[in-house]
Design an enzyme around this catalytic site. Structure first.
Site, PDB file in Angstrom:
ATOM      1  N   GLY A 473       0.811  -1.217   0.000  1.00 38.07           N
ATOM      2  CA  GLY A 473       0.000   0.000   0.000  1.00 38.07           C
ATOM      3  C   GLY A 473       0.836   1.255   0.000  1.00 38.07           C
ATOM      4  O   GLY A 473       0.320   2.363  -0.108  1.00 38.07           O
ATOM      5  N   ILE A 626      12.601  12.617  -1.062  1.00 40.61           N
ATOM      6  CA  ILE A 626      11.247  12.070  -1.166  1.00 40.61           C
ATOM      7  C   ILE A 626      11.025  11.653  -2.621  1.00 40.61           C
ATOM      8  O   ILE A 626      11.123  12.459  -3.539  1.00 40.61           O
ATOM      9  CB  ILE A 626      10.207  13.122  -0.709  1.00 40.61           C
ATOM     10  CG1 ILE A 626      10.446  13.475   0.761  1.00 40.61           C
ATOM     11  CG2 ILE A 626       8.784  12.606  -0.918  1.00 40.61           C
ATOM     12  CD1 ILE A 626      10.438  12.322   1.729  1.00 40.61           C
ATOM     13  N   THR A 631       2.570  10.014  -2.763  1.00 37.40           N
ATOM     14  CA  THR A 631       2.484   8.804  -1.942  1.00 37.40           C
ATOM     15  C   THR A 631       3.096   9.047  -0.560  1.00 37.40           C
ATOM     16  O   THR A 631       2.649   8.482   0.434  1.00 37.40           O
ATOM     17  CB  THR A 631       3.164   7.608  -2.639  1.00 37.40           C
ATOM     18  OG1 THR A 631       4.488   7.968  -3.016  1.00 37.40           O
ATOM     19  CG2 THR A 631       2.383   7.157  -3.852  1.00 37.40           C
ATOM     20  N   GLN A 635       1.372   8.387   3.059  1.00 34.58           N
ATOM     21  CA  GLN A 635       1.993   7.594   4.117  1.00 34.58           C
ATOM     22  C   GLN A 635       1.956   8.324   5.451  1.00 34.58           C
ATOM     23  O   GLN A 635       1.607   7.764   6.486  1.00 34.58           O
ATOM     24  CB  GLN A 635       3.465   7.333   3.766  1.00 34.58           C
ATOM     25  CG  GLN A 635       3.664   6.292   2.716  1.00 34.58           C
ATOM     26  CD  GLN A 635       3.535   4.921   3.307  1.00 34.58           C
ATOM     27  OE1 GLN A 635       4.387   4.485   4.071  1.00 34.58           O
ATOM     28  NE2 GLN A 635       2.470   4.261   3.010  1.00 34.58           N
ATOM     29  N   GLY A 701       7.757   4.951   5.930  1.00 40.26           N
ATOM     30  CA  GLY A 701       6.558   4.168   6.229  1.00 40.26           C
ATOM     31  C   GLY A 701       6.149   4.196   7.688  1.00 40.26           C
ATOM     32  O   GLY A 701       4.965   4.204   8.022  1.00 40.26           O
ATOM     33  N   GLU A 702       7.104   4.187   8.576  1.00 40.96           N
ATOM     34  CA  GLU A 702       6.794   3.983   9.994  1.00 40.96           C
ATOM     35  C   GLU A 702       6.706   5.273  10.798  1.00 40.96           C
ATOM     36  O   GLU A 702       6.000   5.332  11.793  1.00 40.96           O
ATOM     37  CB  GLU A 702       7.860   3.087  10.660  1.00 40.96           C
ATOM     38  CG  GLU A 702       8.282   1.891   9.827  1.00 40.96           C
ATOM     39  CD  GLU A 702       7.680   0.554  10.247  1.00 40.96           C
ATOM     40  OE1 GLU A 702       6.969   0.504  11.258  1.00 40.96           O
ATOM     41  OE2 GLU A 702       7.926  -0.436   9.545  1.00 40.96           O
TER      42      GLU A 702
HETATM   43 MO1  MOS Z   1       6.470  -2.394   9.428  1.00 45.94          MO
HETATM   44  S1  MOS Z   1       6.129  -2.926  11.413  1.00 45.94           S
HETATM   45  O1  MOS Z   1       6.409  -3.944   8.723  1.00 45.94           O
HETATM   46  O2  MOS Z   1       4.995  -1.567   8.935  1.00 45.94           O
END
Ligand code: MOS
Length: 738
Positions: A473, A626, A631, A635, A701-702
């Site tokens: 995603g 970036i 996207t 995120q 992502g995190e």
């Molecule tokens: Mo990471 S914990 O695989 O979104």
């Protein structure tokens, strides 16, 4: 070759719409359970209703009697068909070291104890509910403080963990003029991706094909081969689209081997789609945590002493821990630091990754405590971060490759209007609504892993990229296409990308925000190899497609391998075995690399009902180059919205006596809905960092979720004067004690 070369389109960094958007919205994108396999049989899991004990016997008569039931597999019927493999922190592939259908022993509630196979899903489900189990039940330990739960220092259970410390914390804390000493907690949480934890398996002679949504197809392939005792080359894992993962589809769960054995036994393809409720124990979860924090500072706010002790629940067999002290002890300048992580063994399934696994709970504690310190100092919370900002991490004195934390605070503060804040709690009000403004630091280690890719350029002006990364995603199809388009001088729509299939060259697990940096780096390398072969010593740029045509070649293909700074020597072999460990963050010996952000939240707390609303949130993030601003924004927004849910809504309730989850559905497991999320603003803060990798990419992502919970709690304090230290922050936390 002599043609005037067109300037390559500046594809990297542009807000290119997702290249897979049309496939997703028209339903042509294939998810694991969408693949229609001929003559498929259906599997339905029978889950343990007890958390600890053993199975005395099964009564399968009623279940077997249903027309359409093909077989029922239990530990008694499959024998030792599934070989034990190690838990992943012990060097294995498994998310849980309990052997699937391995014995009569029950290690956790929801453990798969049988699987019913039938000609239809409905019959399999009906029969599963007719399976009668006679258990010998022992009293389980559910969580912290339960009788029978065992505390262990993480460092004694995981040789790779070393508690960060420096200086003399105890003496410095004792002598500090201003102190904060507090504790915090975070609850059990479950991922609940919309796509369930499906698996389909089909055998063709000795060859097995697995359709399963995965963040690590090479990991599934190699781990499953070890479980089945067959050559990995006989297994193909296919996962072109994943309907949400967040860590829950990153490792080998029990179900895959069970479905593979079932398909082999029946001689037919088998399809399993566990229910939402079963998903709570088929996959992993975020374990509940507790934190004790002590901060000591000078009167002008300089940290003199910092201690972070973390406590995390895990299972009996596996020492899973996120150990966020690796990051929380390295955020601010401080000469005296102590830390410790304790794992608490309970009768639960083994927890696992859940987005920003370490930082989300540990930064709720750290960033709440920093706000408490700002209050104790009567200091602006941004200024407190500023006086403790540092280009060197304090444990080993390593330099950050780049650290753009304070520009994030400054840009977010400006957009938020922070200068209009009056610091006194409950001093800002709009009718019956108390207004509170709070902020917090976000950070996430910049990690990467080796990756391999094949890129082919064709004379019709198209190109193809092949690498077994995973579209969870995040937009990896899109940024991969953008990279190849720019490096080959093609429009992005001329690049096709194949992902999520072990027939492709391996890419690492799509977790830990490593994919864009790892995959774009290797794709750029393969493209550059094509360019240099076709340039023939001429000064680039050349029109590569014309050059290819001039040579009369049908295609030019390049395979590339990319290994990040700090990776072990055997990293590429480990990648092919599905076991490449990400490197970077605070794990390097010569430098430290993190992405940073600052989040600002407005809460409105109703003075009469104590209802808590979050009308707006502003996040500014600096994460190197970036690749796609569209996207990336999505995120970050997703992360912050999840953060609002984590702060105010999410909690898996545990039956303390039975050690079972209670709210195992999306009606009772609360997540934010549109009415809870009003205004979300994302600021992309410019940052150049050529040290992390040649393209300068950090992961995104995190990090979006990391600071949100603390920012919300800090805003609630500002609105009400009440300091809430236990997530989730619900209306009852404010009503209690009034
Ligand atoms: Mo990471 S914990 O695989 O979104």
């Amino acid at each position: 070759m002599t043609d005037a070369a067109p300037a390559p389109k500046a594809n990297m960094g542009q807000p290119v719409p997702r290249v897979d958007a049309r496939a997703k919205v028209t339903g042509s994108a294939m998810y694991a359970s969408d693949f229609a396999l001929p003559d498929v049989a259906y599997a339905y899991l029978v889950s343990s209703s007890i958390a600890k004990g053993r199975i005395r016997s099964f009564d399968l008569k009623q279940a077997r009697a249903l027309p359409g039931v093909l077989d029922i597999l239990t530990h008694e019927t499959i024998g030792d068909a599934i070989k034990p493999v190690k838990f992943f922190t012990n060097g294995g592939p498994a998310s849980n070291s309990v052997v699937p259908l391995g014995s009569e022993e029950i290690a956790y509630a929801g453990q798969t104890i049988a699987v019913v196979l039938a000609n239809s899903y409905e019959v399999a489900r009906d029969a599963a509910h007719r399976v009668v189990v006679d258990y010998a039940t022992d009293e389980p330990a559910a969580t912290f403080g339960s009788s029978g739960a065992v505390d262990q220092e993480l460092a004694t259970q995981n040789k790779k963990h070393d508690d960060p410390k420096v200086g003399d914390f105890a003496a410095a804390f004792a002598g500090a003029p201003v102190k904060v000493e507090t504790s915090y907690s975070t609850p059990t949480q479950h991922h609940n991706p919309i796509e369930l934890f499906a698996t389909q398996c089909s055998w063709n002679g000795p060859r097995l094909t697995v359709h399963e949504p995965s963040q690590n197809v090479y990991g599934i392939k190699n781990g499953l081969a070890a479980q089945l005792g067959i050559e990995p080359s006989l297994i193909r894992v296919v996962s072109p689209f994943i309907g949400g993962a967040f860590g829950s589809k990153g490792s080998l769960t029990q179900r895959t081997a069970i479905v593979a054995i079932a398909a082999r036994k029946l001689g037919r393809p088998v399809k399993l789609v566990p229910t939402r409720e079963q998903g709570f124990t088929v996959a992993t979860y975020r374990a509940e945590t507790r934190h004790a924090i002590k901060l000591g500072a000078t009167r002008d706010g300089k940290l003199q002493a910092l201690s972070h002790e973390g406590f995390e629940v895990t299972s009996r067999p596996d020492p899973y821990a996120v150990a966020g002290t690796d990051a929380s002890t390295r955020m601010y300048a401080c000469p005296n630091i102590a830390s410790n992580v304790t794992i608490v063994r309970a009768d639960r399934s083994t927890p696992g990754f859940m987005r920003a696994p370490a930082e989300t709970p540990y930064f709720f504690a750290l960033e709440s405590a920093m706000d408490e310190l700002a209050v104790a100092l009567a200091m602006d919370p941004i200024e407190l971060r500023r006086v403790n900002d540092t280009m060197k991490e304090p444990i080993k004195g390593l330099f950050f490759t780049s650290r753009t934390l304070m520009p994030c605070f400054d840009q977010a503060a400006e957009a938020f209007g922070w200068s209009k804040r009056t610091p006194q709690p409950s001093s800002m009000r709009d009718g019956d609504w108390l207004i509170g403004w709070g902020c917090a630091t976000s950070a996430y280690p910049t990690q990467m892993a080796p990756a391999a890719a094949r890129v082919s350029l064709f004379p019709d002006g198209t190109a193809r990229v092949e690498t077994a990364s995973h579209e969870i995603g995040t937009g990896i199809y899109t940024v991969t296409a953008q990279t190849a388009a720019e490096r080959l001088g093609l429009p992005v729509e001329k690049v096709s990308v194949l992902l999520g299939d072990t027939r492709l060259p391996p890419a690492p697990v799509s977790g830990g925000s490593i994919s864009t940096a790892s995959v774009c780096s290797v794709v750029a390398q393969a493209c550059d190899a094509i360019r240099s072969r076709l340039s023939n010593g001429a000064t680039p740029p050349v029109d590569l497609v014309s050059a290819l045509r001039d040579r009369g070649l049908g295609a030019m293909e390049e395979y590339a391998e990319w290994v990040p700074h700090g990776a072990p020597k055997n990293a590429m072999q480990m990648l092919y075995k599905g076991a490449a460990q990400p490197t970077g963050g605070a794990k390097l010996t010569d430098r430290i690399q993190f992405a940073f952000g600052a989040q600002f939240v407005e809460v409105r707390v109703n003075a009469l009902t104590r209802e808590i609303r979050v009308p707006r949130i502003v996040g500014a993030f600096a994460a190197g180059r970036i690749m796609n601003t569209r996207t990336a924004r999505s995120q970050y927004m997703g992360g912050m919205i999840w953060g609002i849910g984590s702060a105010l809504h999410e909690q898996t309730e545990i039956d303390q006596k039975a050690a079972r989850y209670v709210n195992t559905n999306l009606a009772d497991y609360m997540v934010p809905v549109n009415a809870d999320v009003i205004d979300v603003q994302v600021i992309l803060v410019a940052e150049e960092d050529k040290l992390v990798n040649p393209l300068g990419i950090k992961g995104i992502g995190e990090i979006g979720i990391v600071g949100t919970s603390a920012a919300v709690a800090n805003a609630i304090y500002h609105a009400t004067g009440r300091r809430l230290r236990d997530l989730p922050l619900r209306i009852d936390s404010l009503v209690a004690g009034v």
